[in-house]
Design an enzyme around this catalytic site. Structure first.
Site, PDB file in Angstrom:
ATOM      1  CG  ASP A 157      -7.827   3.707   1.934  1.00  0.00           C
ATOM      2  OD1 ASP A 157      -7.812   3.703   3.173  1.00  0.00           O
ATOM      3  OD2 ASP A 157      -6.802   3.666   1.236  1.00  0.00           O
ATOM      4  NE  ARG A 212       5.515   9.143  -4.831  1.00  0.00           N
ATOM      5  CZ  ARG A 212       4.931   9.585  -3.754  1.00  0.00           C
ATOM      6  NH1 ARG A 212       5.623  10.249  -2.852  1.00  0.00           N
ATOM      7  NH2 ARG A 212       3.659   9.388  -3.580  1.00  0.00           N
ATOM      8  NE  ARG A 243      -2.931   0.085   3.386  1.00  0.00           N
ATOM      9  CZ  ARG A 243      -4.120   0.644   3.286  1.00  0.00           C
ATOM     10  NH1 ARG A 243      -5.019   0.086   2.526  1.00  0.00           N
ATOM     11  NH2 ARG A 243      -4.408   1.741   3.949  1.00  0.00           N
ATOM     12  CD  GLU A 303      -4.215   5.250  14.932  1.00  0.00           C
ATOM     13  OE1 GLU A 303      -4.413   6.406  14.496  1.00  0.00           O
ATOM     14  OE2 GLU A 303      -4.082   4.265  14.191  1.00  0.00           O
ATOM     15  NE  ARG A 312      -3.391  -5.514  16.208  1.00  0.00           N
ATOM     16  CZ  ARG A 312      -2.901  -5.718  17.426  1.00  0.00           C
ATOM     17  NH1 ARG A 312      -3.309  -6.734  18.180  1.00  0.00           N
ATOM     18  NH2 ARG A 312      -2.015  -4.876  17.923  1.00  0.00           N
ATOM     19  CE1 TYR A 345      -5.560  -2.232   6.686  1.00  0.00           C
ATOM     20  CE2 TYR A 345      -5.525  -0.785   4.788  1.00  0.00           C
ATOM     21  CZ  TYR A 345      -5.079  -1.115   6.041  1.00  0.00           C
ATOM     22  OH  TYR A 345      -4.156  -0.314   6.654  1.00  0.00           O
ATOM     23  NE  ARG A 389      -2.070   5.972  12.406  1.00  0.00           N
ATOM     24  CZ  ARG A 389      -2.485   5.544  11.238  1.00  0.00           C
ATOM     25  NH1 ARG A 389      -1.896   5.964  10.142  1.00  0.00           N
ATOM     26  NH2 ARG A 389      -3.492   4.723  11.123  1.00  0.00           N
TER      27      ARG A 389
HETATM   28  P1  FAD Z   1     -17.913   2.076   9.253  1.00  0.00           P
HETATM   29  O1  FAD Z   1     -17.425   3.469   9.183  1.00  0.00           O
HETATM   30  O2  FAD Z   1     -17.260   1.150  10.238  1.00  0.00           O
HETATM   31  O3  FAD Z   1     -19.476   2.110   9.505  1.00  0.00           O
HETATM   32  C1  FAD Z   1     -20.202   1.014   9.968  1.00  0.00           C
HETATM   33  C2  FAD Z   1     -21.246   1.540  10.939  1.00  0.00           C
HETATM   34  O4  FAD Z   1     -22.108   0.453  11.290  1.00  0.00           O
HETATM   35  C3  FAD Z   1     -20.639   2.060  12.236  1.00  0.00           C
HETATM   36  O5  FAD Z   1     -21.086   3.363  12.475  1.00  0.00           O
HETATM   37  C4  FAD Z   1     -21.159   1.076  13.294  1.00  0.00           C
HETATM   38  O6  FAD Z   1     -21.411   1.692  14.540  1.00  0.00           O
HETATM   39  C5  FAD Z   1     -22.435   0.570  12.656  1.00  0.00           C
HETATM   40  N1  FAD Z   1     -22.833  -0.745  13.142  1.00  0.00           N
HETATM   41  C6  FAD Z   1     -22.098  -1.874  13.149  1.00  0.00           C
HETATM   42  N2  FAD Z   1     -22.805  -2.880  13.689  1.00  0.00           N
HETATM   43  C7  FAD Z   1     -24.018  -2.370  14.030  1.00  0.00           C
HETATM   44  C8  FAD Z   1     -25.167  -2.932  14.650  1.00  0.00           C
HETATM   45  N3  FAD Z   1     -25.192  -4.210  15.053  1.00  0.00           N
HETATM   46  N4  FAD Z   1     -26.232  -2.141  14.854  1.00  0.00           N
HETATM   47  C9  FAD Z   1     -26.215  -0.822  14.489  1.00  0.00           C
HETATM   48  N5  FAD Z   1     -25.135  -0.260  13.901  1.00  0.00           N
HETATM   49  C10 FAD Z   1     -24.045  -1.015  13.667  1.00  0.00           C
HETATM   50  N6  FAD Z   1      -9.691   5.676   4.636  1.00  0.00           N
HETATM   51  C11 FAD Z   1      -9.144   6.583   3.789  1.00  0.00           C
HETATM   52  O7  FAD Z   1      -9.598   6.707   2.646  1.00  0.00           O
HETATM   53  N7  FAD Z   1      -8.130   7.412   4.203  1.00  0.00           N
HETATM   54  C12 FAD Z   1      -7.589   7.342   5.448  1.00  0.00           C
HETATM   55  O8  FAD Z   1      -6.679   8.104   5.771  1.00  0.00           O
HETATM   56  C13 FAD Z   1      -8.138   6.375   6.351  1.00  0.00           C
HETATM   57  N8  FAD Z   1      -7.644   6.271   7.602  1.00  0.00           N
HETATM   58  C14 FAD Z   1      -8.183   5.352   8.455  1.00  0.00           C
HETATM   59  C15 FAD Z   1      -7.656   5.287   9.743  1.00  0.00           C
HETATM   60  C16 FAD Z   1      -8.169   4.390  10.653  1.00  0.00           C
HETATM   61  C17 FAD Z   1      -7.609   4.316  12.032  1.00  0.00           C
HETATM   62  C18 FAD Z   1      -9.256   3.525  10.258  1.00  0.00           C
HETATM   63  C19 FAD Z   1      -9.809   2.533  11.240  1.00  0.00           C
HETATM   64  C20 FAD Z   1      -9.777   3.597   8.979  1.00  0.00           C
HETATM   65  C21 FAD Z   1      -9.248   4.504   8.060  1.00  0.00           C
HETATM   66  N9  FAD Z   1      -9.762   4.636   6.770  1.00  0.00           N
HETATM   67  C22 FAD Z   1      -9.209   5.550   5.901  1.00  0.00           C
HETATM   68  C23 FAD Z   1     -10.879   3.789   6.292  1.00  0.00           C
HETATM   69  C24 FAD Z   1     -12.259   4.404   6.494  1.00  0.00           C
HETATM   70  O9  FAD Z   1     -12.479   4.644   7.862  1.00  0.00           O
HETATM   71  C25 FAD Z   1     -13.286   3.407   5.951  1.00  0.00           C
HETATM   72  O10 FAD Z   1     -13.063   3.179   4.581  1.00  0.00           O
HETATM   73  C26 FAD Z   1     -14.752   3.827   6.120  1.00  0.00           C
HETATM   74  O11 FAD Z   1     -15.004   4.438   7.343  1.00  0.00           O
HETATM   75  C27 FAD Z   1     -15.618   2.583   5.996  1.00  0.00           C
HETATM   76  O12 FAD Z   1     -16.982   2.910   6.037  1.00  0.00           O
HETATM   77  P2  FAD Z   1     -18.052   1.767   6.348  1.00  0.00           P
HETATM   78  O13 FAD Z   1     -19.375   2.377   6.177  1.00  0.00           O
HETATM   79  O14 FAD Z   1     -17.706   0.561   5.578  1.00  0.00           O
HETATM   80  O15 FAD Z   1     -17.776   1.330   7.857  1.00  0.00           O
HETATM   81  N1  UDP Z   2       3.860   1.014   7.837  1.00  0.00           N
HETATM   82  C1  UDP Z   2       5.103   0.967   8.422  1.00  0.00           C
HETATM   83  N2  UDP Z   2       5.662   2.126   8.896  1.00  0.00           N
HETATM   84  C2  UDP Z   2       5.034   3.308   8.806  1.00  0.00           C
HETATM   85  C3  UDP Z   2       3.761   3.364   8.201  1.00  0.00           C
HETATM   86  C4  UDP Z   2       3.195   2.191   7.735  1.00  0.00           C
HETATM   87  O1  UDP Z   2       5.678  -0.101   8.542  1.00  0.00           O
HETATM   88  O2  UDP Z   2       5.594   4.320   9.255  1.00  0.00           O
HETATM   89  C5  UDP Z   2       3.270  -0.265   7.345  1.00  0.00           C
HETATM   90  C6  UDP Z   2       2.409  -0.952   8.419  1.00  0.00           C
HETATM   91  O3  UDP Z   2       2.559  -2.344   8.258  1.00  0.00           O
HETATM   92  C7  UDP Z   2       1.011  -0.520   8.061  1.00  0.00           C
HETATM   93  C8  UDP Z   2       1.091  -0.518   6.546  1.00  0.00           C
HETATM   94  O4  UDP Z   2       2.406  -0.032   6.260  1.00  0.00           O
HETATM   95  O5  UDP Z   2       0.052  -1.429   8.552  1.00  0.00           O
HETATM   96  C9  UDP Z   2       0.036   0.337   5.863  1.00  0.00           C
HETATM   97  O6  UDP Z   2       0.185   1.655   6.306  1.00  0.00           O
HETATM   98  P1  UDP Z   2      -0.979   2.715   6.195  1.00  0.00           P
HETATM   99  O7  UDP Z   2      -0.462   4.023   6.586  1.00  0.00           O
HETATM  100  O8  UDP Z   2      -1.612   2.571   4.871  1.00  0.00           O
HETATM  101  O9  UDP Z   2      -1.944   2.167   7.329  1.00  0.00           O
HETATM  102  P2  UDP Z   2      -3.373   2.698   7.826  1.00  0.00           P
HETATM  103  O10 UDP Z   2      -3.385   4.172   7.642  1.00  0.00           O
HETATM  104  O11 UDP Z   2      -4.379   1.996   6.999  1.00  0.00           O
HETATM  105  O12 UDP Z   2      -3.360   2.301   9.236  1.00  0.00           O
END
Ligand code: FAD
Ligand code: UDP
Length: 374
Positions: A354, A180, A176, A304, A253, A352, A284
């Site tokens: 985005d 570069r 992912r 986090e 996780r 997984y 982070r």
């Molecule tokens: P969710 O956002 O998980 O929505 C599911 C909803 O269903 C939740 O609100 C939950 O409460 C509800 N739900 C579940 N079970 C029930 C139940 N039984 N009854 C009622 N409600 C329920 N994407 C990016 O593009 N860029 C980023 O930089 C990025 N950073 C991220 C960083 C982190 C730490 C995480 C965890 C994710 C990140 N993502 C990022 C991914 C992004 O969060 C997801 O792609 C997006 O939120 C997924 O949307 P969703 O609707 O599939 O799931």
């Molecule tokens: N990763 C790493 N070092 C960093 C950032 C990311 O080793 O400083 C690795 C790590 O395994 C991570 C993966 O690259 O799970 C994907 O990183 P990304 O930033 O896409 O993770 P997310 O934002 O989805 O948590």
């Protein structure tokens, strides 16, 4: 309890991105939805909360990026995006490196100046490690960037994040990240990138305008009641829970977020700093104001911490190893023959995803749904 059968066309479980896009598109086509969510707010994991004029990313740093112009235009039709470009820095025991891995990183680490020199260094380290066909994350990482970067910037972070050795993780996780041979600190290769001005919650509010939403409702606590509410269900929760964990539990996780307000204007000079050593317990620190170039007097930071997941905790990352992938396939086989339930989003498809991918998946699902049903 009065059961209002067929009151809605859709019951949407989850007010995250998938559920909200689906509800919005269904409304555009004249269909009604009831959206329920067990959390106390809409938006799922993209939720941002305005605290002291700073939009806090409550579930970790969210940066929108995509190569797909249609998706970019789609999100921009709800809110304006700023020009934020994600350029995280890595802190390895006090040494600072640019991410993603690029000429700035290579220069700081080895003093190399040209792409040719950097490539030579990496090729030599890869050769010394004896890796030809990388089979796991560790081998993949070493073959992409060599052993020095693997040891300082990848191993510790990855093992904290995933709670298992990098040799037991699939190689695609590290693919992912861009590698570069230019002096470019942009974390993403995508054409379009930014943060919604005023936070992500605004997008979801707009999507759900005119749609009924019930918060703090867990579908599984009143399943029969809610199943009667609509002809069809769009389910975005955990697929194994939907099937009562009959084949066993999928693993995730989890994360814990620990936020703090500081009465200084600038804590770390960047929105995201990764702590890549094994010993620092968090992966982070996010300083939220920098996502929107804020100049407030105070600042809010969030540490986090990755953690094991157990029932009752938030499932953030699916663990796509062989064991869990096989188990997911069993649930998917049940889901595939459901006539009145659509499974979508990160949890129901155990992917997984985005944000741009979730939106694209929801729009594809909408197309499929309404092809024969308008
Ligand atoms: P969710 O956002 O998980 O929505 C599911 C909803 O269903 C939740 O609100 C939950 O409460 C509800 N739900 C579940 N079970 C029930 C139940 N039984 N009854 C009622 N409600 C329920 N994407 C990016 O593009 N860029 C980023 O930089 C990025 N950073 C991220 C960083 C982190 C730490 C995480 C965890 C994710 C990140 N993502 C990022 C991914 C992004 O969060 C997801 O792609 C997006 O939120 C997924 O949307 P969703 O609707 O599939 O799931
Ligand atoms: N990763 C790493 N070092 C960093 C950032 C990311 O080793 O400083 C690795 C790590 O395994 C991570 C993966 O690259 O799970 C994907 O990183 P990304 O930033 O896409 O993770 P997310 O934002 O989805 O948590």
């Amino acid at each position: 309890m009065v059961v209002n059968k067929e009151k809605y066309d859709y019951l949407i479980v989850g007010a995250g991105l998938f559920g909200s896009v689906f509800a919005h598109e269904a409304k555009k086509r004249g269909k009604t939805s009831l959206v329920i969510d067990k959390r106390e707010h809409i938006g799922g994991n993209v939720y941002t909360e305005n605290v002291d004029e700073i939009n806090v990313h409550k579930y970790g740093a969210h940066i929108f990026h995509t190569n797909n112009k249609e998706i970019w235009d789609y999100v921009n039709s709800f809110v304006e995006f700023n020009r934020y470009t994600n350029s995280p820095v890595a802190n390895y025991n006090g040494e600072i490196y640019n991410l993603p891995f690029n000429m700035n990183t290579f220069n700081k680490l080895w003093g190399v100046i040209t792409p040719g020199e950097a490539k030579e260094k990496i090729a030599l380290q890869k050769k010394n490690a004896g890796i030809e066909n990388p089979k796991n994350l560790e081998e993949q990482a070493i073959s992409l960037v060599g052993t020095d970067i693997y040891e300082k910037l990848i191993k510790g972070y990855t093992e904290k994040q995933w709670g298992r050795p990098a040799t037991e993780l699939p190689d695609f996780i590290i693919k992912r990240l861009p590698v570069r041979f230019t002096y470019d600190n942009n974390y993403f290769n995508d054409k379009y990138q930014g943060i919604p001005v005023g936070g992500y919650t605004k997008i979801i509010e707009k999507m759900l305008e005119g749609i009924e939403v019930e918060l703090e409702v867990d579908f599984f606590e009143q399943r029969e009641f809610y199943e009667e509410k609509a002809e069809k269900i769009v389910f975005t929760g955990m697929i194994d829970e939907f099937y009562n964990f009959q084949f066993g539990e999928l693993e995730y996780r989890s994360l814990t977020f620990n936020s703090e307000k500081l009465n200084i204007p600038n804590y770390q000079g960047n929105a995201v700093v990764n702590y890549t050593d094994r010993e620092t317990p968090y992966t982070r620190i996010i300083e939220h104001k920098h996502f929107e170039f804020g100049n407030q007097e105070a600042t809010i930071i969030t540490r986090e911490y990755p953690s094991e997941w157990s029932k009752g905790q938030e499932p953030y990352y699916p663990i796509n190893d062989d064991k869990n992938s096989l188990l997911y396939k069993k649930y998917k086989a049940l889901a595939d023959v459901e006539k009145n339930v659509v499974f979508g989003g990160r949890l129901a498809t155990y992917k997984y995803y985005d944000m741009h991918q979730v939106i694209a998946a929801a729009l594809t699902q909408v197309e499929k749904e309404f092809k024969n049903n308008v």
